[in-house]
Design a protein around this motif. Structure first.
Motif, PDB file in Angstrom:
ATOM      1  N   THR A 192      -5.682  12.887   3.563  1.00 49.41           N
ATOM      2  CA  THR A 192      -4.927  12.441   4.735  1.00 49.41           C
ATOM      3  C   THR A 192      -4.938  10.928   4.827  1.00 49.41           C
ATOM      4  OG1 THR A 192      -6.846  12.440   6.184  1.00 49.41           O
ATOM      5  CG2 THR A 192      -5.674  14.530   5.962  1.00 49.41           C
ATOM      6  N   VAL A 193      -4.097  10.421   5.718  1.00 47.58           N
ATOM      7  CA  VAL A 193      -4.032   8.975   5.955  1.00 47.58           C
ATOM      8  C   VAL A 193      -5.394   8.476   6.432  1.00 47.58           C
ATOM      9  CG1 VAL A 193      -2.971   7.181   7.366  1.00 47.58           C
ATOM     10  CG2 VAL A 193      -1.560   9.009   6.418  1.00 47.58           C
ATOM     11  N   LYS A 194      -6.052   9.268   7.287  1.00 48.26           N
ATOM     12  CA  LYS A 194      -7.359   8.872   7.815  1.00 48.26           C
ATOM     13  C   LYS A 194      -8.379   8.742   6.686  1.00 48.26           C
ATOM     14  CE  LYS A 194     -10.664   9.760  11.412  1.00 48.26           C
ATOM     15  NZ  LYS A 194     -10.950  10.406  12.666  1.00 48.26           N
ATOM     16  N   GLU A 195      -8.357   9.670   5.728  1.00 47.51           N
ATOM     17  CA  GLU A 195      -9.281   9.597   4.596  1.00 47.51           C
ATOM     18  C   GLU A 195      -9.011   8.350   3.752  1.00 47.51           C
ATOM     19  OE1 GLU A 195     -10.247  14.282   3.735  1.00 47.51           O
ATOM     20  OE2 GLU A 195      -8.452  13.375   2.873  1.00 47.51           O
ATOM     21  N   THR A 196      -7.744   8.037   3.544  1.00 48.67           N
ATOM     22  CA  THR A 196      -7.386   6.852   2.780  1.00 48.67           C
ATOM     23  C   THR A 196      -7.851   5.598   3.505  1.00 48.67           C
ATOM     24  OG1 THR A 196      -5.461   7.989   1.875  1.00 48.67           O
ATOM     25  CG2 THR A 196      -5.494   5.586   1.713  1.00 48.67           C
ATOM     26  N   TYR A 197      -7.615   5.552   4.803  1.00 49.44           N
ATOM     27  CA  TYR A 197      -8.053   4.410   5.603  1.00 49.44           C
ATOM     28  C   TYR A 197      -9.567   4.262   5.504  1.00 49.44           C
ATOM     29  CZ  TYR A 197      -8.945   1.475   9.658  1.00 49.44           C
ATOM     30  OH  TYR A 197      -9.375   0.468  10.482  1.00 49.44           O
ATOM     31  N   THR A 198     -10.281   5.333   5.580  1.00 47.55           N
ATOM     32  CA  THR A 198     -11.729   5.298   5.483  1.00 47.55           C
ATOM     33  C   THR A 198     -12.155   4.817   4.099  1.00 47.55           C
ATOM     34  OG1 THR A 198     -11.921   7.081   7.090  1.00 47.55           O
ATOM     35  CG2 THR A 198     -13.822   6.681   5.710  1.00 47.55           C
ATOM     36  N   ALA A 199     -11.485   5.291   3.073  1.00 49.57           N
ATOM     37  CA  ALA A 199     -11.815   4.856   1.716  1.00 49.57           C
ATOM     38  C   ALA A 199     -11.552   3.361   1.563  1.00 49.57           C
ATOM     39  CB  ALA A 199     -11.004   5.648   0.696  1.00 49.57           C
ATOM     40  N   LYS A 200     -10.466   2.865   2.152  1.00 44.20           N
ATOM     41  CA  LYS A 200     -10.176   1.432   2.095  1.00 44.20           C
ATOM     42  C   LYS A 200     -11.253   0.638   2.827  1.00 44.20           C
ATOM     43  CE  LYS A 200      -5.177   1.628   1.533  1.00 44.20           C
ATOM     44  NZ  LYS A 200      -3.861   1.338   2.124  1.00 44.20           N
ATOM     45  N   LYS A 201     -11.655   1.140   3.984  1.00 40.70           N
ATOM     46  CA  LYS A 201     -12.704   0.460   4.749  1.00 40.70           C
ATOM     47  C   LYS A 201     -14.017   0.446   3.969  1.00 40.70           C
ATOM     48  CE  LYS A 201     -10.954  -0.883   8.659  1.00 40.70           C
ATOM     49  NZ  LYS A 201     -10.914  -2.284   9.034  1.00 40.70           N
ATOM     50  N   LEU A 202     -14.315   1.568   3.327  1.00 44.98           N
ATOM     51  CA  LEU A 202     -15.535   1.631   2.518  1.00 44.98           C
ATOM     52  C   LEU A 202     -15.474   0.658   1.352  1.00 44.98           C
ATOM     53  CD1 LEU A 202     -16.246   5.459   2.458  1.00 44.98           C
ATOM     54  CD2 LEU A 202     -17.608   3.685   3.596  1.00 44.98           C
TER      55      LEU A 202
END
Length: 85
Positions: free
Chosen positions: A3-13
């Protein structure tokens, strides 16, 4: 991929990871600089301790005070290095 949220989290990580890598690199450089300073003081201390064996009682008091000051500076420097690692 997710999901978009998972991608955003991966980018933040990934961003956090990059920031930490940079901080570790900088801390390593700072610790090395501090270590180099402490090594010079260590050599000075060893020289003063060697001199204590060869000097008069009056002079040994001065050398002893200088050696104690160096030991204090070394202890504080080593603590700074330890905290930075």
């Amino acid at each position: 991929l997710g999901t978009v949220k998972e991608t955003y989290t991966a980018k933040k990580l990934a961003q956090r990871r990059d920031e930490l890598l940079l901080k570790m690199h900088l801390a390593k450089a700072e610790a090395k600089t501090e270590w180099d300073k402490m090594e010079k003081k260590w050599q000075q201390l060893l020289g003063k301790l060697d001199r204590l064996e060869d000097v008069s009682a009056e002079t040994s008091k001065d050398v002893g005070q200088a050696a104690r000051k160096l030991m204090e500076e070394l202890g504080e420097g080593y603590e700074r290095i330890k905290k930075s690692l």
